[in-house]
Write an enzyme that holds these catalytic residues in place. Structure first.
Site: not given
Ligand code: NAD
Ligand code: DAU
Length: 352
Positions: A11, A58, A80-81, A133-135, A159, A163, A188, A223, A292
Site C-alpha cells: 500500500i 527502521d 504504513f510501516a 486495519t479493520d482487524e 498481528y 496493530k 482488505n 472480507r 488458527p
Molecule cells: P506490506 O507488508 O506489503 O509492507 C510493509 C512495508 O513496511 C514493507 O515495505 C516493509 O519493508 C516495511 N517495514 C516493515 N517493518 C519496518 C520497519 N521496522 N521500519 C521501516 N519499514 C518497515 O504491508 P501493506 O499491506 O502495504 O500494509 C501497509 C500498512 O497498511 C500496514 O500498517 C497494514 O497494517 C495496513 N493495512 C493493510 C491492509 C491490507 O489489506 N494489506 C489493510 C488495512 C491496513
Molecule cells: O482486513 C485488513 C487486513 O487484510 C490487513 O490488515 C492485513 O494486513 C492483510 O494481510 C489482510 O489480512 P487477511 O488475513 O484478511 O488477508 P489474507 O490475504 O492473508 O487472507 C484473506 C482471506 O483469505 C482470509 O480469510 C484468509 C484466507 N486465505 C488466505 C490465504 C493466504 C485462504 O483461504 N488461503 C490462503 O492461502
C-alpha cells in the site's frame, strides 16, 4: 516534504506512486526497512525523480528518524510501516511486536520531539497519519452490523493485537500530549504490487503456475475488499481534511466470501489466459487446514468518511479485480523479483 514509512511495501508503494502523480503535492522521504515485503522494483519509475528520496532504515531507529525529521522538516508523516501478514504473525509474533508496537512508539516519540520544536504555524499544520486495519475490531457474525468507529477493539491474532496496540499509542499521544494524529482503519486491499503471500496475488500466481489454490477451512470467511488506489485516495483525503484525534473506517462496501473471490479470479483468468489443457482454473481449488483463530467476517461501515470528508471508492470489485489480474499478467518482471528463495521457503512452511 512528507515522510512516508513502509513506502516500498504494497500500500505504501502505491501511495507514493499515486501521491507524486497529484499536481502540487510535495516530495516524499520514503523510510523503509526493506523486509521481505519491501521491494524497490515497485518504485523503479521514480529512479530519476528528485521529489522521491528513499532511505533504507527502521522506524524504530530513533537516531535515524530524528535526523531525517530535522534535515527534511516534513509537514506530515504517513505511517504504513508494519509487519502485515496474519499467518506470519502466528508462526512468529516477535517481529510484529517489535515493528508494529515498539517501532510505532519510537516513531511517535521522535515525531513528538520534532513537532515540539516547530514554530506555531508549522506546528498547527503538522499531521501524523497512522494507517491501520479493520482487524482490530475482531470478528463479526453473519448478521452483525458492519464495524463503525465506535466498535470496541477485540483483536484476535498477534498481528491485529499489535496493530490495536499501535492504534492505542497513537490515540494516547493525541489525548495526553496534544500531538496531531489521525488514524484510518481499512479493510482488505488488493491491486498491483501486492506481495503474493496474501490471498489475491497468491491465487493469481498459483493458478498461472498450475499449483493448488489453497482455501482455508470452508472458504466462507468474509472480507470487505477495497482496491488499493481507492485506499490511497482515502488517505489523501483524511490527511488533508481529517479532524485531529479522529479515526476513520475505510472500506469498499464489497463483502465477499473467500471462495467467491477465488472463483472470480479463476473466471477472469479463464478468459484472459486460458489453461493450455482447456480445463478451468477452478479445478485447482484445494481446501486446506484452517488458519488458527480465523476471524469469520469483517465488514466496514465507511459512511463517516463519506459523510464528513466526501470520500467513496471508485472501483467496484468487478472492475478492480479485473485490473488486478491484468496487472499480474502484464508484469512478469516484478513477479520474478519477489518470488525469491525466501518466498519459496515461506510457501513450504505455510502450505506443506
Ligand atoms: P506490506 O507488508 O506489503 O509492507 C510493509 C512495508 O513496511 C514493507 O515495505 C516493509 O519493508 C516495511 N517495514 C516493515 N517493518 C519496518 C520497519 N521496522 N521500519 C521501516 N519499514 C518497515 O504491508 P501493506 O499491506 O502495504 O500494509 C501497509 C500498512 O497498511 C500496514 O500498517 C497494514 O497494517 C495496513 N493495512 C493493510 C491492509 C491490507 O489489506 N494489506 C489493510 C488495512 C491496513
Ligand atoms: O482486513 C485488513 C487486513 O487484510 C490487513 O490488515 C492485513 O494486513 C492483510 O494481510 C489482510 O489480512 P487477511 O488475513 O484478511 O488477508 P489474507 O490475504 O492473508 O487472507 C484473506 C482471506 O483469505 C482470509 O480469510 C484468509 C484466507 N486465505 C488466505 C490465504 C493466504 C485462504 O483461504 N488461503 C490462503 O492461502
Amino acid at each position: 516534504m512528507i515522510l512516508v514509512t513502509g513506502g516500498a511495501g504494497f500500500i505504501g508503494g502505491n501511495f507514493v506512486l499515486d501521491w507524486l502523480k497529484v499536481p502540487g503535492n510535495e516530495g516524499v522521504i520514503n523510510l523503509d526497512k526493506l523486509t521481505y515485503a519491501g521491494n524497490l522494483t515497485t518504485l523503479a519509475s521514480l529512479k530519476d525523480d528528485s521529489r522521491h528520496i528513499f532511505v533504507h532504515g527502521d522506524i524504530g531507529d530513533k537516531a535515524l528518524v530524528s535526523k531525517l525529521l530535522h534535515e527534511h522538516q516534513p509537514r506530515a508523516i504517513v505511517n504504513f510501516a508494519a509487519e502485515s501478514h496474519v499467518d506470519r504473525s502466528i508462526h512468529g509474533p516477535a517481529e510484529f511486536v517489535a515493528t508494529n508496537i515498539v517501532g510505532t512508539f519510537n516513531l511517535l516519540e521522535c515525531a513528538r520531539d520534532y513537532w515540539n520544536g516547530l514554530d506555531d504555524s508549522a506546528k498547527k499544520a503538522f499531521r501524523f497519519h497512522h494507517v491501520s486495519t479493520d482487524e482490530v475490531y475482531g470478528s463479526l457474525s453473519a448478521t452483525d452490523p458492519a464495524f463503525t468507529e465506535t466498535n470496541s477493539y477485540e483483536p484476535n491474532s498477534p498481528y491485529s493485537a499489535s496493530k490495536a496496540a499501535s492504534d492505542h499509542l497513537v490515540r494516547a499521544w493525541f489525548h495526553t500530549y496534544g500531538f496531531p494524529v489521525v488514524t484510518t482503519n481499512c479493510s482488505n486491499n488488493y491491486g498491483p504490487y501486492h506481495f503474493p503471500e496474501k490471498l489475491v496475488p497468491l491465487v493469481i500466481l498459483n493458478a498461472l503456475n498450475g499449483k493448488p489454490l489453497p482455501i482455508y477451512g470452508d472458504g466462507q470467511q468474509i472480507r470487505d475488499w477495497l482496491y488499493v488506489g481507492d485506499h490511497c485516495a482515502a488517505i489523501r483525503e483524511v490527511l488533508s481534511k481529517g479532524e485531529l484525534g479522529e479515526t476513520y473506517n475505510i472500506g469498499g462496501w464489497n463483502e465477499k466470501a473467500n471462495i467467491d473471490v477465488v472463483k472470480t479470479i479463476c473466471t477472469i483468468l479463464d478468459e484472459l489466459k486460458p489453461r493450455a489443457d482447456g480445463k478451468a482454473y477452478v479445478d485447482q481449488i484445494t481446501y486446506v487446514k484452517d488458519r488458527p483463530g480465523h476471524d469469520r467476517r469483517y465488514a466496514i461501515d465507511a459512511s463517516k468518511v463519506e459523510r464528513e470528508l466526501g470520500w467513496r471508492p471508485v472501483e467496484t470489485f468487478d472492475t478492480g479485480i479485473r485490473k488486478t489480474v491484468q496487472w499480474y499478467l502484464d508484469n512478469p518482471v516484478w513477479i520474478e523479483g519477489v518470488v525469491s528463495g525466501s518466498y519459496r521457503d515461506w510457501l513450504s512452511k505455510q502450505y506443506n
